[in-house]
Design a protein around this motif. Structure first.
Motif, PDB file in Angstrom:
ATOM      1  N   GLY A  66      -2.384 -11.120  32.229  1.00  0.00           N
ATOM      2  CA  GLY A  66      -3.164 -12.308  31.868  1.00  0.00           C
ATOM      3  C   GLY A  66      -2.392 -12.657  30.506  1.00  0.00           C
ATOM      4  N   GLN A  67      -1.905 -11.710  29.646  1.00  0.00           N
ATOM      5  CA  GLN A  67      -1.423 -12.200  28.355  1.00  0.00           C
ATOM      6  C   GLN A  67       0.034 -12.951  28.839  1.00  0.00           C
ATOM      7  OE1 GLN A  67      -1.206  -8.280  26.705  1.00  0.00           O
ATOM      8  NE2 GLN A  67      -2.996  -8.499  25.714  1.00  0.00           N
ATOM      9  N   LEU A  68       0.903 -12.517  29.733  1.00  0.00           N
ATOM     10  CA  LEU A  68       1.872 -12.948  30.099  1.00  0.00           C
ATOM     11  C   LEU A  68       1.787 -13.902  30.639  1.00  0.00           C
ATOM     12  CD1 LEU A  68       3.868  -9.957  31.508  1.00  0.00           C
ATOM     13  CD2 LEU A  68       4.584 -11.128  29.720  1.00  0.00           C
ATOM     14  N   ILE A  69       0.626 -14.720  31.540  1.00  0.00           N
ATOM     15  CA  ILE A  69       0.497 -15.840  32.072  1.00  0.00           C
ATOM     16  C   ILE A  69       0.098 -16.804  31.026  1.00  0.00           C
ATOM     17  CG2 ILE A  69      -1.279 -17.135  33.464  1.00  0.00           C
ATOM     18  CD1 ILE A  69      -1.182 -14.767  35.359  1.00  0.00           C
ATOM     19  N   ALA A  70      -0.469 -16.429  29.967  1.00  0.00           N
ATOM     20  CA  ALA A  70      -0.969 -17.252  28.945  1.00  0.00           C
ATOM     21  C   ALA A  70       0.232 -17.674  28.209  1.00  0.00           C
ATOM     22  CB  ALA A  70      -1.945 -16.622  27.863  1.00  0.00           C
ATOM     23  N   GLU A  71       1.013 -16.522  27.882  1.00  0.00           N
ATOM     24  CA  GLU A  71       2.279 -16.887  26.986  1.00  0.00           C
ATOM     25  C   GLU A  71       3.284 -17.807  27.738  1.00  0.00           C
ATOM     26  OE1 GLU A  71       6.450 -14.149  26.177  1.00  0.00           O
ATOM     27  OE2 GLU A  71       4.517 -13.311  26.144  1.00  0.00           O
ATOM     28  N   LYS A  72       3.477 -17.866  29.127  1.00  0.00           N
ATOM     29  CA  LYS A  72       4.206 -18.673  29.764  1.00  0.00           C
ATOM     30  C   LYS A  72       3.332 -19.733  30.018  1.00  0.00           C
ATOM     31  CE  LYS A  72       6.190 -14.929  32.211  1.00  0.00           C
ATOM     32  NZ  LYS A  72       7.564 -14.674  31.766  1.00  0.00           N
ATOM     33  N   LEU A  73       2.214 -20.034  29.969  1.00  0.00           N
ATOM     34  CA  LEU A  73       1.486 -21.375  29.961  1.00  0.00           C
ATOM     35  C   LEU A  73       1.689 -21.971  28.380  1.00  0.00           C
ATOM     36  CD1 LEU A  73      -1.783 -21.007  32.060  1.00  0.00           C
ATOM     37  CD2 LEU A  73       0.346 -22.219  32.551  1.00  0.00           C
ATOM     38  N   GLY A  74       1.998 -21.323  27.476  1.00  0.00           N
ATOM     39  CA  GLY A  74       2.074 -21.820  25.981  1.00  0.00           C
ATOM     40  C   GLY A  74       0.592 -21.782  25.446  1.00  0.00           C
ATOM     41  N   VAL A  75      -0.129 -20.894  25.786  1.00  0.00           N
ATOM     42  CA  VAL A  75      -1.528 -20.850  25.233  1.00  0.00           C
ATOM     43  C   VAL A  75      -2.234 -19.359  24.819  1.00  0.00           C
ATOM     44  CG1 VAL A  75      -2.166 -22.937  26.624  1.00  0.00           C
ATOM     45  CG2 VAL A  75      -2.729 -20.753  27.556  1.00  0.00           C
ATOM     46  N   LYS A  76      -3.163 -19.439  24.266  1.00  0.00           N
ATOM     47  CA  LYS A  76      -3.714 -18.139  23.872  1.00  0.00           C
ATOM     48  C   LYS A  76      -4.529 -17.463  25.014  1.00  0.00           C
ATOM     49  CE  LYS A  76      -7.157 -16.100  20.697  1.00  0.00           C
ATOM     50  NZ  LYS A  76      -8.243 -16.401  19.633  1.00  0.00           N
ATOM     51  N   ALA A  77      -4.636 -16.244  24.947  1.00  0.00           N
ATOM     52  CA  ALA A  77      -5.298 -15.261  26.232  1.00  0.00           C
ATOM     53  C   ALA A  77      -6.357 -14.895  25.283  1.00  0.00           C
ATOM     54  CB  ALA A  77      -4.501 -14.398  26.855  1.00  0.00           C
ATOM     55  N   THR A  78      -7.640 -15.168  26.018  1.00  0.00           N
ATOM     56  CA  THR A  78      -8.949 -14.652  25.135  1.00  0.00           C
ATOM     57  C   THR A  78      -9.699 -14.176  26.417  1.00  0.00           C
ATOM     58  OG1 THR A  78      -9.252 -16.500  23.490  1.00  0.00           O
ATOM     59  CG2 THR A  78     -11.209 -15.077  24.383  1.00  0.00           C
ATOM     60  N   PHE A  79      -9.650 -12.628  26.220  1.00  0.00           N
ATOM     61  CA  PHE A  79     -10.389 -11.809  27.491  1.00  0.00           C
ATOM     62  C   PHE A  79     -11.854 -11.824  27.054  1.00  0.00           C
ATOM     63  CE2 PHE A  79      -6.169 -10.791  27.697  1.00  0.00           C
ATOM     64  CZ  PHE A  79      -5.760 -10.658  29.022  1.00  0.00           C
ATOM     65  N   VAL A  80     -12.697 -11.728  28.249  1.00  0.00           N
ATOM     66  CA  VAL A  80     -14.333 -11.763  28.118  1.00  0.00           C
ATOM     67  C   VAL A  80     -14.784 -10.364  29.058  1.00  0.00           C
ATOM     68  CG1 VAL A  80     -16.385 -12.627  28.356  1.00  0.00           C
ATOM     69  CG2 VAL A  80     -14.548 -14.138  27.417  1.00  0.00           C
TER      70      VAL A  80
END
Length: 262
Positions: A66-80
């Motif tokens: 999830g963190q890598l997907i967010a990074e490659k999308l250029g956004v922050k990953a927030t986990f709930v």
């Protein structure tokens, strides 16, 4: 099983073929970029997929993905973090953008959600006490009592073979019920069993049987045009990570084996 897998491939191809323009009011990818954040739902209690380490940090295979997907999308990953049953309810109500929690693709889920390309292939194990001599195959589950998270793929599979399922919240509870002889077995990913035994080598457990073919683990999102652009971007990221070997390395890090290759 082969017919089922073919239906999955066809469904994924149909999804990837969508090329219509997206309404910016409902386009999930655009909303994610506008708020500079992707909200990812996960249980946080299922090692090594998503769990808390000794420092109480949320870690795991799904978390790093999830963190890598967010990074490659250029956004922050927030986990709930939420219990299994709440993951899909939160996705439906748009509290979460996606769910990354070792979710297997099933016919029933395909009717309600769109899925990314698979990011892992796993076999399901029947886990019993070491002295259990009654269960040797899935057919032997008939009339037996199993423990699993209700509405999970594992519970559904156990019930398909005639077992009665006791609902629990997480893996540790299922194992405890097996060890206490309160249920006959539990179903879970083969790799999850090996990871548990690595941490608890004294546990009196064994694998009684495995599914013949692997299940497809993927990322569910809301069904329809609103998710098309997001799904296409996530598919690109997963494909790139598979081609580069990055996803295989991540799998080996957490599972000790490559779940990316069938």
């Amino acid at each position: 099983m082969k017919k089922f897998r073919m239906l999955i491939v066809i469904s994924l191809l149909m999804l990837s073929g969508c090329t219509k323009g997206n309404d910016t009011q409902t386009d999930t990818l655009q909303q994610i970029k506008n708020k500079n954040e992707i909200i990812i739902a996960t249980e946080g209690t299922w090692q090594p997929w998503s769990y808390h380490n000794e420092d109480n940090e949320l870690v795991g295979y799904d978390v790093e993905l999830g963190q890598l997907i967010a990074e490659k999308l250029g956004v922050k990953a927030t986990f709930v973090e939420a219990e299994w049953d709440s993951l899909f309810a939160g996705l439906d109500s748009k509290r979460y953008d996606i769910v990354i929690n070792g979710v297997e693709i099933t016919d029933e889920r395909l009717e309600k959600y769109d899925f990314s390309n698979p990011y892992a292939f796993i076999k399901t194990a029947i886990i019993v006490k070491s002295d259990n001599d009654e269960i040797h195959s899935y057919d032997d589950l008939s009339g037996k009592q199993t423990a699993n998270t209700l509405a999970s793929t594992y519970a559904t599979l156990a019930e398909h073979y005639g077992a009665t399922t006791t609902g629990v919240d997480d893996l540790n509870q299922t194992i405890e019920l097996v060890l206490q002889n309160r249920v006959d077995a539990t179903l879970n990913a083969e790799v999850t069993y090996y990871d548990y035994m690595k941490v608890h080598p004294e546990a009196s457990l064994k694998i009684a049987a495995l599914t013949d073919e692997s299940s497809l683990v993927s990322i569910p999102m809301r069904k329809g045009q609103e998710s098309t652009a997001l799904n296409q971007e996530i598919n690109k990221i997963i494909d790139e990570m598979i081609q580069s070997g990055e996803l295989s390395q991540l799998s080996i890090k957490y599972f000790g084996t490559d779940l990316v290759s069938e």
